[in-house]
Design an enzyme around this catalytic site. Structure first.
Site, PDB file in Angstrom:
ATOM      1  N   GLY A  53       0.828  -1.208   0.000  1.00 22.88           N
ATOM      2  CA  GLY A  53       0.000   0.000   0.000  1.00 22.88           C
ATOM      3  C   GLY A  53       0.857   1.249   0.000  1.00 22.88           C
ATOM      4  O   GLY A  53       2.053   1.188   0.323  1.00 22.88           O
ATOM      5  N   CYS A  80       5.098  -6.330   1.821  1.00 21.23           N
ATOM      6  CA  CYS A  80       5.502  -4.920   1.852  1.00 21.23           C
ATOM      7  C   CYS A  80       4.762  -4.184   2.973  1.00 21.23           C
ATOM      8  O   CYS A  80       5.058  -4.372   4.143  1.00 21.23           O
ATOM      9  CB  CYS A  80       5.276  -4.285   0.479  1.00 21.23           C
ATOM     10  SG  CYS A  80       6.153  -2.710   0.256  1.00 21.23           S
ATOM     11  N   TYR A  81       3.781  -3.347   2.649  1.00 25.58           N
ATOM     12  CA  TYR A  81       3.002  -2.670   3.687  1.00 25.58           C
ATOM     13  C   TYR A  81       2.366  -3.702   4.617  1.00 25.58           C
ATOM     14  O   TYR A  81       2.228  -3.476   5.822  1.00 25.58           O
ATOM     15  CB  TYR A  81       1.922  -1.799   3.040  1.00 25.58           C
ATOM     16  CG  TYR A  81       1.124  -0.963   4.016  1.00 25.58           C
ATOM     17  CD1 TYR A  81       1.526   0.322   4.360  1.00 25.58           C
ATOM     18  CD2 TYR A  81      -0.043  -1.458   4.592  1.00 25.58           C
ATOM     19  CE1 TYR A  81       0.792   1.085   5.256  1.00 25.58           C
ATOM     20  CE2 TYR A  81      -0.785  -0.719   5.485  1.00 25.58           C
ATOM     21  CZ  TYR A  81      -0.363   0.565   5.820  1.00 25.58           C
ATOM     22  OH  TYR A  81      -1.092   1.308   6.708  1.00 25.58           O
ATOM     23  N   HIS A 174       8.153  -8.020  -3.073  1.00 27.91           N
ATOM     24  CA  HIS A 174       6.919  -8.423  -3.764  1.00 27.91           C
ATOM     25  C   HIS A 174       7.106  -9.743  -4.506  1.00 27.91           C
ATOM     26  O   HIS A 174       7.652  -9.765  -5.610  1.00 27.91           O
ATOM     27  CB  HIS A 174       6.494  -7.332  -4.754  1.00 27.91           C
ATOM     28  CG  HIS A 174       6.017  -6.080  -4.094  1.00 27.91           C
ATOM     29  ND1 HIS A 174       4.696  -5.868  -3.801  1.00 27.91           N
ATOM     30  CD2 HIS A 174       6.692  -4.992  -3.646  1.00 27.91           C
ATOM     31  CE1 HIS A 174       4.563  -4.688  -3.210  1.00 27.91           C
ATOM     32  NE2 HIS A 174       5.757  -4.135  -3.095  1.00 27.91           N
ATOM     33  N   GLU A 176       4.852 -11.410  -5.972  1.00 28.12           N
ATOM     34  CA  GLU A 176       3.920 -11.493  -7.099  1.00 28.12           C
ATOM     35  C   GLU A 176       4.485 -10.900  -8.386  1.00 28.12           C
ATOM     36  O   GLU A 176       3.967 -11.150  -9.484  1.00 28.12           O
ATOM     37  CB  GLU A 176       2.595 -10.802  -6.751  1.00 28.12           C
ATOM     38  CG  GLU A 176       2.638  -9.279  -6.657  1.00 28.12           C
ATOM     39  CD  GLU A 176       3.097  -8.740  -5.316  1.00 28.12           C
ATOM     40  OE1 GLU A 176       2.839  -7.551  -5.042  1.00 28.12           O
ATOM     41  OE2 GLU A 176       3.732  -9.493  -4.545  1.00 28.12           O
ATOM     42  N   SER A 228     -22.820  -8.482 -27.465  1.00 28.55           N
ATOM     43  CA  SER A 228     -22.176  -7.475 -28.303  1.00 28.55           C
ATOM     44  C   SER A 228     -21.255  -8.089 -29.348  1.00 28.55           C
ATOM     45  O   SER A 228     -20.823  -7.399 -30.267  1.00 28.55           O
ATOM     46  CB  SER A 228     -21.349  -6.530 -27.421  1.00 28.55           C
ATOM     47  OG  SER A 228     -20.251  -7.223 -26.860  1.00 28.55           O
ATOM     48  N   GLY A 229     -20.933  -9.367 -29.175  1.00 25.50           N
ATOM     49  CA  GLY A 229     -19.940  -9.978 -30.055  1.00 25.50           C
ATOM     50  C   GLY A 229     -18.544  -9.890 -29.485  1.00 25.50           C
ATOM     51  O   GLY A 229     -17.593 -10.434 -30.044  1.00 25.50           O
ATOM     52  N   GLY A 230     -18.415  -9.205 -28.333  1.00 23.41           N
ATOM     53  CA  GLY A 230     -17.130  -9.155 -27.657  1.00 23.41           C
ATOM     54  C   GLY A 230     -16.878 -10.460 -26.903  1.00 23.41           C
ATOM     55  O   GLY A 230     -17.764 -11.299 -26.763  1.00 23.41           O
ATOM     56  N   VAL A 231     -15.672 -10.595 -26.399  1.00 24.65           N
ATOM     57  CA  VAL A 231     -15.279 -11.835 -25.724  1.00 24.65           C
ATOM     58  C   VAL A 231     -16.166 -12.113 -24.515  1.00 24.65           C
ATOM     59  O   VAL A 231     -16.688 -13.219 -24.345  1.00 24.65           O
ATOM     60  CB  VAL A 231     -13.803 -11.762 -25.276  1.00 24.65           C
ATOM     61  CG1 VAL A 231     -13.396 -13.037 -24.542  1.00 24.65           C
ATOM     62  CG2 VAL A 231     -12.887 -11.520 -26.468  1.00 24.65           C
ATOM     63  N   ASP A 232     -16.357 -11.100 -23.657  1.00 25.75           N
ATOM     64  CA  ASP A 232     -17.046 -11.311 -22.387  1.00 25.75           C
ATOM     65  C   ASP A 232     -18.499 -11.744 -22.579  1.00 25.75           C
ATOM     66  O   ASP A 232     -18.940 -12.739 -21.999  1.00 25.75           O
ATOM     67  CB  ASP A 232     -16.989 -10.043 -21.535  1.00 25.75           C
ATOM     68  CG  ASP A 232     -15.573  -9.530 -21.355  1.00 25.75           C
ATOM     69  OD1 ASP A 232     -14.639 -10.347 -21.445  1.00 25.75           O
ATOM     70  OD2 ASP A 232     -15.396  -8.318 -21.141  1.00 25.75           O
ATOM     71  N   SER A 233     -19.254 -10.981 -23.375  1.00 23.56           N
ATOM     72  CA  SER A 233     -20.671 -11.316 -23.540  1.00 23.56           C
ATOM     73  C   SER A 233     -20.852 -12.626 -24.292  1.00 23.56           C
ATOM     74  O   SER A 233     -21.790 -13.383 -24.023  1.00 23.56           O
ATOM     75  CB  SER A 233     -21.422 -10.180 -24.249  1.00 23.56           C
ATOM     76  OG  SER A 233     -20.958 -10.001 -25.571  1.00 23.56           O
ATOM     77  N   THR A 234     -19.944 -12.913 -25.222  1.00 21.86           N
ATOM     78  CA  THR A 234     -20.048 -14.166 -25.985  1.00 21.86           C
ATOM     79  C   THR A 234     -19.789 -15.376 -25.089  1.00 21.86           C
ATOM     80  O   THR A 234     -20.556 -16.350 -25.098  1.00 21.86           O
ATOM     81  CB  THR A 234     -19.055 -14.175 -27.165  1.00 21.86           C
ATOM     82  OG1 THR A 234     -19.326 -13.049 -28.012  1.00 21.86           O
ATOM     83  CG2 THR A 234     -19.200 -15.440 -27.982  1.00 21.86           C
ATOM     84  N   LYS A 369      -9.647 -11.224 -17.422  1.00 20.12           N
ATOM     85  CA  LYS A 369      -9.841 -11.362 -18.865  1.00 20.12           C
ATOM     86  C   LYS A 369      -9.180 -12.625 -19.431  1.00 20.12           C
ATOM     87  O   LYS A 369      -9.791 -13.344 -20.238  1.00 20.12           O
ATOM     88  CB  LYS A 369      -9.276 -10.126 -19.582  1.00 20.12           C
ATOM     89  CG  LYS A 369      -9.664 -10.015 -21.042  1.00 20.12           C
ATOM     90  CD  LYS A 369     -11.092  -9.514 -21.156  1.00 20.12           C
ATOM     91  CE  LYS A 369     -11.444  -9.137 -22.578  1.00 20.12           C
ATOM     92  NZ  LYS A 369     -12.738  -8.450 -22.665  1.00 20.12           N
TER      93      LYS A 369
END
Length: 513
Positions: A53, A80-81, A174, A176, A228-234, A369
Site C-alpha cells: 500500500g 511490503c506494507y 513483492h 507477485e 455485443s460480439g465481444g469476448v465477455d458477452s459471448t 480477462k
C-alpha cells in the site's frame, strides 16, 4: 473449493497477487483492507494475504487490518506494507528508511538448522523486487528474521516460539512481481506447504460449478442476454446456454456506433455457437439522440438509457438478465478507502433501472480477462472470437472525440479498419492487448496534390496489458506505423495527419473518453 483472501491496502500490485494465486490453481478473492473477522469467516478462506500500500503504518492516514484476523487460526502472509502492518500489530517498530528501495535487490536467506523456514524451502539467495520507503527497525516479540537485504535487515519475518501456531509471515519484497525470481515458489510454499491448500481451481472446474449454479438460479425461467460480439458477452452467453439451453434469448443491438460491417460480422460468427440471437437495428435512434453531443459522460448516459429502452422492447417473459461483468469491473467499483472518484461510468456494474425487475446472472464475475478466454477455449469457442480486442460499451462514440455525426463515425470506421487489418496481416494483432483509432476534434493544415488541405487528425492507440487495469503503450515497429499512416491518409478522405499515442495507464486511461 478452497480459497485465499487478499486484503487490499491500495497497492498497484493487489490484482497481480490474486492472479498469481490463481496461476497456482487456487481460487482467490480481493476484499478491502478493513474486512472484519466475521466477513472473513463467511468466505471460509484457507489463507489470508495482506497487500502492499502507498501509506505509512505510523502516519496519520495509516490504514490497518482488523487485529481479529490474526486470531482466526488462518495463516497470514503480509507483503511490503502488509509486513509492516504485521510488525506494528505485534509490537514491533516501523520507520522511514534513509535509503529507499525501488527495483531489484538481493536477499540473503537465513539458515537455522532444524528450524528452517517452510516459506523459504528450496529458495536460495536471489533477486527480488522491492518498492518501499519504510522498513521494520525493531522486531516484534515472538518473531524471527528469515531473510535480509542490504537495506532491510528484517526483509522477511515469521512467527516462532510461542507464536509459531499463528503462522504469520511477512515479506518486505513483492513475490507477485515477475522480477522476484522465486516469487511463485514462495507463494506456493505459503499456500500449499504451510496453509495446506489443494489446488483445485481450473477452467473446467469453474465451468462445471457455474453450469450447476446457473441452472439452479434460473430454474424453469427464461433468460435474456445483451450480446455485443465481444469476448465477455459471448463467453457468458455460451456458458449460460450450456446450463439452460434454448431458454436463453440473446439480443444484439446495432447502435450505429459499431466498427465497419460489425453487425454482419457478429451475426455471422454467433450463428455456429447455437445461440438464439435477435438483431435490433436502432442506429438511427442512437445517432439522433447523440447529435452534437460532445461531453463524454453525457454520451455514455444517452447511450446507456437508449440501450435500455431498446432492450426493454425485446423483453418478453424473461426474469433474468445475463451480463458479462468481469472481476476488474467489480474491483474498480470499490475503493479500499471508501467512496472514490468516478473515472468513468462502468456500464455493467449496478446500472439496471429498478423498473426492469430483472435478476442478474453474471457468470464471469469472478474472472480476469485471460481467465475468460481460457473458459471460452474450454467451451470450444473459436480463437479468433476469443482474441478479439476489448471494445467499449459506448462503441465509437467515445473514440470520435467531440460532437458526433455519421460522417465523422464513417471516417473513423474506415481508418480503424485499415489499422486493424494491418495489425493482423503483420502478426501484431495478438501481440497487443488492445488497438484502435481515435478521431480528434482537431484539424490541421496539410498539402495533398500540391493543394492546401485543412482536415482531421487521427490518433492510433495500442497498449500491452494483462487485465486492462494497468497498461503500457505498445512499441510498434516504425515501418509498420509509417505504412498504416500512409494508407490512412491516402485511402480515407478527410484525414491528413496521423499521430501515435505513447501514454501509459496510469496516468492516462486506455480509451480517450
Amino acid at each position: 473449493m478452497q480459497s485465499v483472501l487478499v486484503l487490499d491496502f491500495g497497492s498497484q500490485y493487489t490484482q497481480l497477487i490474486a492472479r498469481r494465486i490463481r496461476e497456482l490453481g487456487i481460487y482467490s478473492e480481493i476484499l478491502p483492507f478493513n474486512a472484519s473477522p466475521e466477513t472473513i469467516r463467511e468466505h471460509n478462506p484457507k489463507a489470508i494475504i495482506l497487500s502492499g500500500g502507498p501509506t505509512s503504518v505510523y502516519g496519520e492516514s495509516a490504514i490497518l487490518p482488523d487485529g481479529g484476523i490474526f486470531s482466526l487460526g488462518i495463516p497470514v502472509l503480509g507483503i511490503c506494507y502488509g509486513l509492516q502492518a504485521i510488525a506494528k500489530h505485534f509490537g514491533g517498530e516501523v520507520a522511514g528508511s534513509l535509503k529507499h528501495e525501488f527495483g531489484r535487490a538481493k536477499i540473503i536467506v537465513a539458515h537455522d538448522g532444524e528450524h528452517e523456514s517452510l516459506l523459504f524451502r528450496d529458495i536460495p539467495d536471489s533477486d527480488v523486487w522491492m518498492s518501499h520507503g519504510d522498513k521494520v527497525i525493531r522486531m516484534p516479540e515472538g518473531f524471527r528474521v528469515t531473510a535480509s537485504s542490504g537495506n532491510s535487515e528484517m526483509c522477511a519475518i515469521e512467527s516462532c516460539g510461542s507464536k509459531a501456531a499463528l503462522k504469520v509471515y511477512g515479506l518486505q519484497f513483492h513475490p507477485e512481481v515477475q522480477h522476484t525470481l522465486y516469487g511463485k515458489q514462495l507463494l506456493s510454499n505459503f499456500l500449499i506447504n504451510i496453509a495446506g491448500i489443494k489446488p483445485d481451481w481450473s477452467s473446467k472446474s469453474f465451468i462445471e460449478h457455474q453450469i450447476e449454479e446457473i441452472a439452479r438460479k434460473a430454474g424453469k425461467e427464461t433468460v435474456i442476454c445483451g450480446i455485443s460480439g465481444g469476448v465477455d458477452s459471448t463467453v457468458a452467453a455460451v456458458l449460460v446456454s450450456r446450463a439452460i439451453g434454448k431458454k436463453l434469448h440473446c439480443v444484439f443491438v446495432d447502435n450505429g456506433l459499431l466498427r465497419k460491417n460489425e453487425a454482419e460480422k457478429v451475426m455471422s460468427f454467433l450463428k455456429p455457437l447455437g445461440l438464439k440471437v435477435t438483431l435490433a437495428d436502432a442506429s438511427d435512434l442512437f445517432l439522433k439522440r447523440l447529435k452534437n453531443v460532445a461531453a463524454p459522460e453525457k454520451k455514455r448516459k444517452i447511450i446507456g438509457r437508449t440501450f435500455i429502452q431498446i432492450f426493454e422492447e425485446h423483453i418478453q417473459h424473461e426474469k433474468f438478465l445475463v451480463q458479462g461483468t468481469l472481476y476488474p469491473d467489480v474491483i474498480e467499483s470499490v475503493s479500499v478507502k471508501g467512496p472514490s472518484e468516478t473515472i468513468k461510468s462502468h456500464h455493467n456494474v449496478g446500472g439496471l433501472p429498478k423498473r426492469m425487475k430483472l435478476k442478474l446472472i453474471e457468470p464471469l464475475r469472478e474472472l480476469f480477462k485471460d481467465e475468460v478466454r481460457a473458459v471460452g477455449r474450454e467451451l470450444g469457442i473459436a480463437e479468433d472470437i476469443l482474441m478479439r480486442h476489448p471494445f467499449p460499451g459506448p462503441g465509437l462514440a467515445v473514440r470520435v472525440l467531440g460532437s458526433l455525426n455519421k460522417e465523422r463515425l464513417d471516417i473513423l470506421r474506415d481508418a480503424d479498419e485499415i489499422y486493424i487489418e494491418e495489425l493482423k496481416s503483420s502478426g501484431l494483432y495478438t501481440q497487443v492487448w488492445q488497438a484502435f483509432a481515435v478521431l480528434l476534434p482537431v484539424q490541421s493544415v496539410g498539402v495533398m496534390g500540391d493543394k492546401r488541405t485543412y482536415e482531421n487528425v487521427l490518433a492510433l492507440r495500442a497498449v500491452e496489458s494483462t487485465d486492462g487495469m494497468t497498461a503500457d503503450w505498445a512499441q510498434l515497429p516504425h515501418d509498420f506505423l509509417a505504412r498504416v499512416s500512409n494508407r490512412i491518409i491516402n485511402e480515407v478522405r478527410g484525414i491528413n495527419r496521423v499521430a501515435y499515442d505513447i501514454s501509459s495507464k496510469p496516468p492516462a486511461t486506455i480509451e480517450w473518453e
